[in-house]
Write a protein that holds these residues in place. Structure first.
Motif, PDB file in Angstrom:
ATOM      1  N   PRO A  28     -44.876 -31.424  71.617  1.00 37.67           N
ATOM      2  CA  PRO A  28     -44.214 -32.590  71.656  1.00 37.67           C
ATOM      3  C   PRO A  28     -43.647 -32.987  72.835  1.00 37.67           C
ATOM      4  CG  PRO A  28     -43.653 -31.577  69.381  1.00 37.67           C
ATOM      5  CD  PRO A  28     -44.469 -30.715  70.374  1.00 37.67           C
ATOM      6  N   GLU A  29     -43.246 -31.838  73.616  1.00 35.13           N
ATOM      7  CA  GLU A  29     -42.389 -31.918  75.027  1.00 35.13           C
ATOM      8  C   GLU A  29     -43.549 -32.256  76.269  1.00 35.13           C
ATOM      9  OE1 GLU A  29     -40.480 -29.406  72.133  1.00 35.13           O
ATOM     10  OE2 GLU A  29     -42.348 -29.002  73.127  1.00 35.13           O
ATOM     11  N   VAL A  30     -44.718 -32.308  75.962  1.00 37.50           N
ATOM     12  CA  VAL A  30     -45.709 -32.563  76.983  1.00 37.50           C
ATOM     13  C   VAL A  30     -46.406 -33.978  76.774  1.00 37.50           C
ATOM     14  CG1 VAL A  30     -47.631 -31.718  78.131  1.00 37.50           C
ATOM     15  CG2 VAL A  30     -46.191 -30.001  77.106  1.00 37.50           C
ATOM     16  N   ILE A  83     -45.291 -29.510  64.950  1.00 37.96           N
ATOM     17  CA  ILE A  83     -44.326 -29.115  65.518  1.00 37.96           C
ATOM     18  C   ILE A  83     -43.575 -30.367  65.758  1.00 37.96           C
ATOM     19  CG2 ILE A  83     -43.559 -28.168  67.862  1.00 37.96           C
ATOM     20  CD1 ILE A  83     -46.047 -26.207  67.852  1.00 37.96           C
ATOM     21  N   TRP A  84     -43.911 -31.642  65.493  1.00 37.75           N
ATOM     22  CA  TRP A  84     -43.107 -32.669  65.645  1.00 37.75           C
ATOM     23  C   TRP A  84     -41.975 -32.908  64.515  1.00 37.75           C
ATOM     24  CZ3 TRP A  84     -42.649 -36.525  69.422  1.00 37.75           C
ATOM     25  CH2 TRP A  84     -43.603 -36.509  70.440  1.00 37.75           C
ATOM     26  N   LYS A  85     -42.320 -32.030  63.639  1.00 38.59           N
ATOM     27  CA  LYS A  85     -41.296 -32.036  62.484  1.00 38.59           C
ATOM     28  C   LYS A  85     -39.816 -31.647  63.102  1.00 38.59           C
ATOM     29  CE  LYS A  85     -41.027 -30.188  57.904  1.00 38.59           C
ATOM     30  NZ  LYS A  85     -42.049 -30.484  56.785  1.00 38.59           N
ATOM     31  N   LYS A  86     -39.833 -30.898  64.067  1.00 38.30           N
ATOM     32  CA  LYS A  86     -38.372 -30.700  64.736  1.00 38.30           C
ATOM     33  C   LYS A  86     -37.689 -31.791  65.263  1.00 38.30           C
ATOM     34  CE  LYS A  86     -40.060 -28.426  68.836  1.00 38.30           C
ATOM     35  NZ  LYS A  86     -39.822 -27.022  69.767  1.00 38.30           N
ATOM     36  N   TYR A  87     -38.294 -32.716  65.615  1.00 44.38           N
ATOM     37  CA  TYR A  87     -37.765 -34.244  66.356  1.00 44.38           C
ATOM     38  C   TYR A  87     -37.934 -35.194  65.220  1.00 44.38           C
ATOM     39  CZ  TYR A  87     -38.456 -31.588  70.412  1.00 44.38           C
ATOM     40  OH  TYR A  87     -38.450 -30.321  71.400  1.00 44.38           O
ATOM     41  N   PHE A  88     -38.453 -35.061  63.956  1.00 44.32           N
ATOM     42  CA  PHE A  88     -38.632 -36.055  63.252  1.00 44.32           C
ATOM     43  C   PHE A  88     -37.327 -36.234  62.374  1.00 44.32           C
ATOM     44  CE2 PHE A  88     -40.251 -38.378  59.290  1.00 44.32           C
ATOM     45  CZ  PHE A  88     -41.066 -39.399  59.930  1.00 44.32           C
ATOM     46  N   LYS A  89     -36.854 -37.785  62.382  1.00 42.06           N
ATOM     47  CA  LYS A  89     -35.694 -38.070  61.748  1.00 42.06           C
ATOM     48  C   LYS A  89     -35.620 -38.491  60.246  1.00 42.06           C
ATOM     49  CE  LYS A  89     -33.388 -37.670  65.670  1.00 42.06           C
ATOM     50  NZ  LYS A  89     -32.878 -36.312  66.211  1.00 42.06           N
ATOM     51  N   GLY A  90     -36.750 -38.490  59.386  1.00 44.41           N
ATOM     52  CA  GLY A  90     -36.923 -38.826  58.251  1.00 44.41           C
ATOM     53  C   GLY A  90     -36.977 -37.599  57.430  1.00 44.41           C
ATOM     54  N   THR A  91     -37.344 -38.077  56.047  1.00 52.08           N
ATOM     55  CA  THR A  91     -37.557 -36.930  55.066  1.00 52.08           C
ATOM     56  C   THR A  91     -38.681 -36.240  55.266  1.00 52.08           C
ATOM     57  OG1 THR A  91     -38.648 -38.417  53.789  1.00 52.08           O
ATOM     58  CG2 THR A  91     -36.232 -38.382  53.489  1.00 52.08           C
ATOM     59  N   ASP A  92     -38.911 -35.098  54.539  1.00 53.98           N
ATOM     60  CA  ASP A  92     -40.200 -34.481  54.626  1.00 53.98           C
ATOM     61  C   ASP A  92     -41.306 -35.411  53.864  1.00 53.98           C
ATOM     62  OD1 ASP A  92     -39.118 -32.128  55.354  1.00 53.98           O
ATOM     63  OD2 ASP A  92     -39.217 -31.077  53.598  1.00 53.98           O
ATOM     64  N   GLU A  93     -41.211 -36.162  53.098  1.00 51.31           N
ATOM     65  CA  GLU A  93     -42.130 -37.019  52.529  1.00 51.31           C
ATOM     66  C   GLU A  93     -42.664 -38.233  53.530  1.00 51.31           C
ATOM     67  OE1 GLU A  93     -45.055 -38.281  50.213  1.00 51.31           O
ATOM     68  OE2 GLU A  93     -43.695 -36.617  49.642  1.00 51.31           O
ATOM     69  N   TYR A 123     -41.533 -25.825  63.787  1.00 46.98           N
ATOM     70  CA  TYR A 123     -40.638 -25.730  64.950  1.00 46.98           C
ATOM     71  C   TYR A 123     -41.091 -24.782  66.230  1.00 46.98           C
ATOM     72  CZ  TYR A 123     -37.453 -27.102  61.571  1.00 46.98           C
ATOM     73  OH  TYR A 123     -36.895 -27.650  60.427  1.00 46.98           O
ATOM     74  N   GLU A 124     -42.248 -24.052  66.029  1.00 47.08           N
ATOM     75  CA  GLU A 124     -42.859 -23.412  67.079  1.00 47.08           C
ATOM     76  C   GLU A 124     -44.078 -23.123  66.726  1.00 47.08           C
ATOM     77  OE1 GLU A 124     -41.823 -19.207  67.369  1.00 47.08           O
ATOM     78  OE2 GLU A 124     -40.015 -20.134  66.618  1.00 47.08           O
ATOM     79  N   ASP A 125     -44.912 -22.763  68.119  1.00 47.56           N
ATOM     80  CA  ASP A 125     -46.365 -22.627  67.892  1.00 47.56           C
ATOM     81  C   ASP A 125     -46.841 -21.184  67.317  1.00 47.56           C
ATOM     82  OD1 ASP A 125     -49.153 -23.706  68.105  1.00 47.56           O
ATOM     83  OD2 ASP A 125     -49.301 -22.984  70.275  1.00 47.56           O
ATOM     84  N   GLN A 126     -46.795 -21.102  66.091  1.00 42.79           N
ATOM     85  CA  GLN A 126     -46.846 -19.579  65.526  1.00 42.79           C
ATOM     86  C   GLN A 126     -48.293 -19.307  65.122  1.00 42.79           C
ATOM     87  OE1 GLN A 126     -44.064 -20.814  62.327  1.00 42.79           O
ATOM     88  NE2 GLN A 126     -43.020 -18.720  62.709  1.00 42.79           N
ATOM     89  N   HIS A 127     -49.357 -19.931  65.000  1.00 39.18           N
ATOM     90  CA  HIS A 127     -50.719 -19.615  64.940  1.00 39.18           C
ATOM     91  C   HIS A 127     -50.821 -18.908  63.648  1.00 39.18           C
ATOM     92  CE1 HIS A 127     -52.908 -21.541  68.261  1.00 39.18           C
ATOM     93  NE2 HIS A 127     -51.758 -21.687  68.689  1.00 39.18           N
ATOM     94  N   LEU A 128     -50.151 -19.095  62.567  1.00 42.14           N
ATOM     95  CA  LEU A 128     -50.273 -18.614  61.219  1.00 42.14           C
ATOM     96  C   LEU A 128     -51.275 -18.791  60.542  1.00 42.14           C
ATOM     97  CD1 LEU A 128     -46.673 -19.230  59.773  1.00 42.14           C
ATOM     98  CD2 LEU A 128     -47.428 -16.990  60.901  1.00 42.14           C
TER      99      LEU A 128
END
Length: 173
Positions: A28-30, A83-93, A123-128
């Protein structure tokens, strides 16, 4: 221009499929990390390549546009989208709805040429391994099927828990 080089290499090596360049959505930062930015990068690059093919190479407009669409695409990394989830202002839905809308738009516009699949918690690029986080992988794979996506899908799992074997949920593939 990289797309022109890809076109030249395709012809020189007599490849049976178009050789394309693919811009990846990073974080998101790029710039280019947002799906809308990624789409705009691909579309504007295609427009510039089309113009170059017409003006410098003598192609007609329709042929140049087709060549541009075949040679400039995007690599869509679904883990990076999450990873945009960390900046998203709404609900999970609401986040799920936003991601699904963005993926539909990219697929409808025909910009995706390559896919990276991995999981994280937003929140981060974990590659799980797919299934270990909360990335909307299942929704995304269904969208690929719905839009008849035929490109490559690469699983980029790399950070499994200690002692756990790599696995892919059977419904995904």
């Amino acid at each position: 221009m990289a797309a022109e080089y890809a076109l030249d290499q395709e012809k020189e090596k007599d490849l049976n499929k178009p050789l394309f360049i693919a811009i990846e959505n990073i974080w998101p930062e790029v710039y280019g990390g947002h799906p809308e930015e990624l789409k705009n990068l691909v579309v504007k690059s295609r427009d510039a390549f089309t113009k170059r093919l017409v003006e410098k190479k003598g192609y007609n407009e329709d042929e140049a546009k087709k060549i541009s669409e075949e040679h400039i695409k995007a690599t869509l990394d679904i883990g990076h989208v999450n990873i945009w989830k960390k900046y998203f202002k709404g609900t999970d839905e609401e986040f799920k709805e936003w991601v699904n809308d963005q993926m539909d738009d990219l697929l409808k516009k025909g910009v995706i040429g390559h896919v990276h699949v991995h999981d994280n918690f937003g929140y981060e690029d974990q590659h799980l391994t797919p299934g270990q986080g909360n990335t909307l992988i299942e929704d995304f794979v269904k969208k690929l099927e719905k839009h008849k996506y035929k490109g490559k899908q690469i699983v980029e799992a790399g950070e499994q828990r200690e002692g756990e074997q790599w696995r892919v949920h059977p419904e995904y593939w």
